[in-house]
Scaffold this motif. Sequence first.
Motif, PDB file in Angstrom:
ATOM      1  N   SER A  15       0.801  -1.216   0.000  1.00 55.37           N
ATOM      2  CA  SER A  15       0.000   0.000   0.000  1.00 55.37           C
ATOM      3  C   SER A  15       0.839   1.273   0.000  1.00 55.37           C
ATOM      4  N   ALA A  16       2.133   1.160   0.293  1.00 56.96           N
ATOM      5  CA  ALA A  16       3.022   2.325   0.239  1.00 56.96           C
ATOM      6  C   ALA A  16       3.567   2.559  -1.164  1.00 56.96           C
ATOM      7  N   ARG A  17       3.274   1.642  -2.108  1.00 59.04           N
ATOM      8  CA  ARG A  17       3.727   1.733  -3.504  1.00 59.04           C
ATOM      9  C   ARG A  17       5.249   1.676  -3.594  1.00 59.04           C
ATOM     10  N   GLN A  18       5.891   0.939  -2.689  1.00 60.34           N
ATOM     11  CA  GLN A  18       7.344   0.980  -2.595  1.00 60.34           C
ATOM     12  C   GLN A  18       7.996  -0.378  -2.855  1.00 60.34           C
ATOM     13  N   ILE A  19       9.216  -0.290  -3.358  1.00 60.23           N
ATOM     14  CA  ILE A  19      10.133  -1.418  -3.437  1.00 60.23           C
ATOM     15  C   ILE A  19      11.236  -1.130  -2.423  1.00 60.23           C
ATOM     16  N   ALA A  20      11.511  -2.089  -1.557  1.00 57.14           N
ATOM     17  CA  ALA A  20      12.484  -1.857  -0.491  1.00 57.14           C
ATOM     18  C   ALA A  20      13.430  -3.041  -0.366  1.00 57.14           C
ATOM     19  N   ARG A  21      14.566  -2.783   0.265  1.00 63.85           N
ATOM     20  CA  ARG A  21      15.562  -3.840   0.521  1.00 63.85           C
ATOM     21  C   ARG A  21      15.814  -3.924   2.025  1.00 63.85           C
TER      22      ARG A  21
END
Length: 319
Positions: free
Chosen positions: A69-75
């Motif tokens: 829901s944050a529209r994010q790609i994260a590591r």
Amino acid sequence: MPLFRLTRRPVGLAAASLALTLFSAAPAVSVAPPLSAPHVLAHLDLAAGQMPENIVLEPDGSADVTFISARQIARIGLDGHTTVLATLPAPAVPATPLVGFAAVTGIARADDGTLYVNYATGTDDLTGVWRLTPGGVPERIAALPANGLPNGLTLDRQRGNLYVADSLLGTVWRISLHDGTRTAWATGTELKPNGFIGANGIRKHHGAIWVTNTDNGTILRIPICPDGSAAPIETRATGLAGIDDFGFTGESDDLLAALNSANEVVHLPQGGTPTVVLTGQDGLSNPTSVAVCGDTVYVTSAAFTTMQDPNLLLARYNA
């Protein structure tokens, strides 16, 4: 994508107003063989929308995840530190079927480090498969129907194709990495929803595309024919209520699957019956996906119905 429905609210409120709660009150079961030593590597920020939907692993053991829901790609590194790699553009008026908000779902990784993700917005200009090259900015490489819900994503490195599980249209889309061509590769009643979410998790494994159907509680196998077309759909497992995504433990067909609504991970040996190997007692909080690297198992939990402690959990796999 798990069994939940959200109203359109800012991510800062964790995108939460649950119209349907399917969390089951199964008896607590601590970690069981072939898993051991579970521990939460990273506790994530629910208020910031850090609800991990899908996972793929980097060569150094860090995990790339989508925050739905944050529209994010994260590591997430092995030290537990989380770095946001990119945020996808917001639609002017999100109209994603079933959920209503712009949703980043499945993720896949190429050998050169390029990441691919599904993005569902309910709009023609943004819905589709997006690419993030190392150090670059996200760009859409293939459009998908705005009235669908692209969910799981997997990469066929040998043929240069991506496969997308559409949870609403009951379709496995094939996307060519060479020219972005979209093909409805597999369809059928086995992939369709039966009330809410159909085709969901997806993996390429041993010359076939494996897909879960959440509503039906099934794992399906679709062999890839020599000409690249889809062979008839085979049902490989049933009775897995609320199944989301899954991961194979090695070269065999043994796998670990996330049962989101039951708050469990089950081990399904090739030709055997599923056994519960992780539960909320071990740290799960609505598990969404599983990845395996050697003797390490990664499980993302999004806390969609528990509303507590979205996280990334690691455990040891004892072959």
